[in-house]
Design an enzyme around this catalytic site. Sequence first.
Site, PDB file in Angstrom:
ATOM      1  N   ALA A  46       0.824  -1.206   0.000  1.00  0.00           N
ATOM      2  CA  ALA A  46       0.000   0.000   0.000  1.00  0.00           C
ATOM      3  C   ALA A  46       0.860   1.259   0.000  1.00  0.00           C
ATOM      4  O   ALA A  46       0.547   2.228  -0.704  1.00  0.00           O
ATOM      5  CB  ALA A  46      -0.939  -0.007   1.200  1.00  0.00           C
ATOM      6  N   ALA A  49       2.306   1.633  -3.490  1.00  0.00           N
ATOM      7  CA  ALA A  49       1.247   2.047  -4.413  1.00  0.00           C
ATOM      8  C   ALA A  49       0.909   3.519  -4.224  1.00  0.00           C
ATOM      9  O   ALA A  49       0.789   4.272  -5.202  1.00  0.00           O
ATOM     10  CB  ALA A  49      -0.001   1.180  -4.210  1.00  0.00           C
ATOM     11  N   GLU A  50       0.775   3.951  -2.983  1.00  0.00           N
ATOM     12  CA  GLU A  50       0.428   5.361  -2.751  1.00  0.00           C
ATOM     13  C   GLU A  50       1.574   6.284  -3.135  1.00  0.00           C
ATOM     14  O   GLU A  50       1.350   7.375  -3.658  1.00  0.00           O
ATOM     15  CB  GLU A  50       0.014   5.599  -1.297  1.00  0.00           C
ATOM     16  CG  GLU A  50      -0.446   7.018  -1.094  1.00  0.00           C
ATOM     17  CD  GLU A  50      -1.531   7.190  -0.057  1.00  0.00           C
ATOM     18  OE1 GLU A  50      -1.886   8.353   0.189  1.00  0.00           O
ATOM     19  OE2 GLU A  50      -2.024   6.198   0.500  1.00  0.00           O
ATOM     20  N   ALA A  51       2.804   5.856  -2.923  1.00  0.00           N
ATOM     21  CA  ALA A  51       3.952   6.682  -3.314  1.00  0.00           C
ATOM     22  C   ALA A  51       3.956   6.907  -4.821  1.00  0.00           C
ATOM     23  O   ALA A  51       4.061   8.047  -5.295  1.00  0.00           O
ATOM     24  CB  ALA A  51       5.258   6.029  -2.860  1.00  0.00           C
ATOM     25  N   SER A  54       0.656   8.818  -5.964  1.00  0.00           N
ATOM     26  CA  SER A  54       0.632  10.226  -5.578  1.00  0.00           C
ATOM     27  C   SER A  54       1.481  11.073  -6.508  1.00  0.00           C
ATOM     28  O   SER A  54       1.093  12.187  -6.868  1.00  0.00           O
ATOM     29  CB  SER A  54       1.126  10.384  -4.140  1.00  0.00           C
ATOM     30  OG  SER A  54       0.213   9.811  -3.238  1.00  0.00           O
TER      31      SER A  54
END
Length: 128
Positions: A46, A49-51, A54
Site C-alpha cells: 500500500a 502504491a500510494e507513493a 501520488s
Amino acid sequence: MAELDEQLNEKMGIEVTDWNPDRVVATMPVKGNRQPYGLLHGGANAVLAEAAGSVCAALQSDGKPTVGLELSCTHHRGVREGIVTAVATPVHVGRTTVTVEIVLTDEQDRRTCTARLTCMVLQTVPGS
C-alpha cells in the site's frame, strides 16, 4: 523532487525511477518490509502504491497540491525476496480529483498487487 526521498519513502527503500504525466515507476525492496511469515507486508504494498500513485496524480494537477482521498489494494500473490516494481497510470483526470491505477509486480514480472488511488486536487497549498 527532493520530497520523494523524505521520511516514509526513505524508510521503506522506495525509489521513483521514472516519471512523466502518463506513467510513474517506483521500486521497493522486499527485505526490511516483510510481515512475520516472511512475505512482503500488505501495508508495504500500500505504501509503494500510494507513493507511485501520488506522484502520478501530482503530475496531472497543473502544479496544484494533491492529497490522497482513497486507496484500495488487492493482493494477488506473496513475494519473499527481491524488488517489487509499481507502475502508476492515470485512469481519470478531473478538475478536483485524479484516479490512478497502480500495478505491482515481482522480479519475474508477475502481478502481485493491483491498487487504485484517488487524490483530491487542492486549490490552495495547505497551511498557506
